[in-house]
Design an enzyme around this catalytic site. Structure first.
Site, short mmCIF file in Angstrom:
data_model
loop_
_atom_site.label_atom_id
_atom_site.label_comp_id
_atom_site.label_asym_id
_atom_site.label_seq_id
_atom_site.Cartn_x
_atom_site.Cartn_y
_atom_site.Cartn_z
N ASP A 45 -2.46 1.33 1.30
CA ASP A 45 -1.02 1.34 0.17
C ASP A 45 -1.48 2.01 -1.04
O ASP A 45 -2.81 1.72 -1.60
CB ASP A 45 -0.51 0.14 -0.28
CG ASP A 45 0.34 -0.35 1.09
OD1 ASP A 45 0.70 0.38 1.76
OD2 ASP A 45 0.59 -1.62 1.09
N HIS B 174 -3.11 6.84 4.20
CA HIS B 174 -2.09 6.23 3.72
C HIS B 174 -1.17 5.43 4.84
O HIS B 174 -0.48 4.70 4.68
CB HIS B 174 -0.96 7.37 3.10
CG HIS B 174 -0.39 6.69 2.06
ND1 HIS B 174 -0.23 5.49 1.77
CD2 HIS B 174 -0.02 7.28 0.79
CE1 HIS B 174 0.68 5.31 0.83
NE2 HIS B 174 0.87 6.58 0.13
#
Length: 426
Positions: free
Chosen positions: A402, A398
């Site tokens: 995204d 992450h």
């Protein structure tokens, strides 16, 4: 009599030290030329150390789990002959003469006799059964040990017919044929209490796996995304291609189709085919798609790499996946074959479960996990029909990827799999 002192070999690529993973011999054993003496572990691959001579083991230079420097004394072997101690140049690794998947290297030899005649080889055992001491470790490859464990056979009871008494798969078959797999196992009550304990040292490949998994979970911000995929059409295509071309080109599993789907989807999502150097704060996106295929072996999880998947046909990918998987399971995958992936595909096959949360293979930023195929009733255009369904359980970093991009990427793979003709439309 003279002595051959075998030193820890230079594996190459700047490696200064390796971990001694396992001895295949002990002091007092007779060994023959090319017999595997020990396994050592680099940062990625297990390497066999063979004997360059016939002789008797007189000293071991380390214990399993010990990290040893290149050039340190590994083992001393007594040989026939006499002569003055003299240094000999370290031989180059054998890999140049081996098939591409081989990783066996020769050890550096410090020779005491100028010209040593080999002693008589250890006698080759005959017959299906032999009694060994309870703590005696018979010679056998990891694959044979795993096979014996699966069959419930005590390996020390099996007479080996290979070099120096090594136990072979054929010896296990002969043992079973004699109906002696439980000959020395005492009968025990099914509900008897047990108080035994076993301590297992975390060394070799298991230590490397533990270090890499801990590093991955501590450094990357993992998140997972699961999507259900209808694989009915692609399974029908796979069955058709295997029926038509399987005899001449080889059988196709689902993995080559998934590799192809990754290649096509990555054209629109290049941020998934990347490595993240979190120390330098640099993301490197790569045009080449080097797919790591997570493979279970006797010594633990390995990730051999299908290089340039973007340039391979279905059958080319299938052949390379099969070759690499066999090399990994047999402990013969080279360092190069176990490094350099840009994205990883992991599957437990029929044991794939419904959902999984795969751990990233750092420094990659994406890993695609394949769950098992099951038949389920699905509603299509108002009708209940039976379809073959499969989940993709994938994880992403992450810090780099995204959530929306990850979802779109997996949806792109889903579309390609559910409409398999699009895999080949340019």
């Amino acid at each position: 009599m003279g002595t051959h002192v075998i030193k820890m070999p230079d594996i190459g690529e700047g490696i200064a030290e390796v971990e001694l993973s396992q001895w295949h011999v002990k002091v007092g054993d007779l060994v023959v030329e090319d017999q595997v003496l020990a396994d050592v572990m680099t940062d990625k691959a297990m390497v066999d150390i063979p004997s360059p001579v016939h002789g008797k083991v007189i000293a071991l230079g380390g214990q399993p789990g010990e990290v040893m420097a290149v050039g340190s004394v590994l083992i001393s072997i007594e040989v026939e002959g006499a002569g003055n101690l003299r240094e000999s140049a370290a031989p180059a690794p054998v890999a140049a003469k081996e098939p591409p998947a081989a990783s066996k290297v020769e050890a550096t030899v410090e020779s005491k006799p100028a010209a040593a005649a080999a002693p008589r080889s250890a006698p080759v055992c005959q017959g299906p059964m032999v009694a060994r001491e309870a703590d005696e470790r018979p010679l056998a490859s990891p694959a044979v040990r795993k096979h014996a464990l699966d069959l419930g056979i005590q390996l020390r009871l099996v007479r080996g017919t290979g070099p120096a008494g090594r136990v072979l798969h054929e010896d296990l078959d002969a043992y079973l044929a004699q109906g002696q797999s439980n000959a020395s196992a005492p009968a025990a009550a099914a509900y008897a209490q047990r108080h035994d304990e076993e301590q297992i040292q975390v060394i070799g490949m298991r230590r490397k796996i533990a270090q890499r998994m801990q590093d991955a979970t501590q450094r990357a911000a993992h998140f997972s995304y699961v999507e259900e995929i209808d694989v009915t059409a692609i399974e029908e295509l796979r069955a058709h291609l295997n029926e038509k071309h399987g005899a001449s080109r080889g059988k196709l599993t689902l993995l080559p189709f998934l590799v192809r789907a990754l290649v096509v989807a990555l054209r629109d999502f290049p941020q998934m085919n990347a490595r993240y150097d979190d120390e330098a704060q640099v993301i490197t996106r790569l045009g080449a798609v080097h797919v790591g295929v997570a493979t279970q072996s006797d010594v633990g999880l390995m990730v051999p790499v299908v290089r340039h998947a973007e340039a391979r046909s279905l059958w080319d990918s299938a052949a390379e996946i099969s070759r690499l998987a066999n090399a990994a399971r047999n402990g013969k995958a080279s360092r190069d074959e176990l490094s350099g992936s840009t994205i990883t595909l992991t599957s437990l096959g029929a044991l794939g479960g419904i959902v999984s949360t795969p751990v990233l293979n750092l420094p990659e930023v994406a890993i695609v996990g394949v769950n098992k195929i099951v038949e389920r009733p699905m509603v299509i255009k108002g009708q209940v029909v039976i379809r073959k369904m499969m989940n993709l359980s994938s994880s992403f970093d992450h810090r780099v990827v995204d959530g929306m991009d990850a979802a779109l990427f997996i949806q792109a793979i889903r579309g390609l799999i559910e409409q398999p003709a699009t895999l080949f439309v340019e």
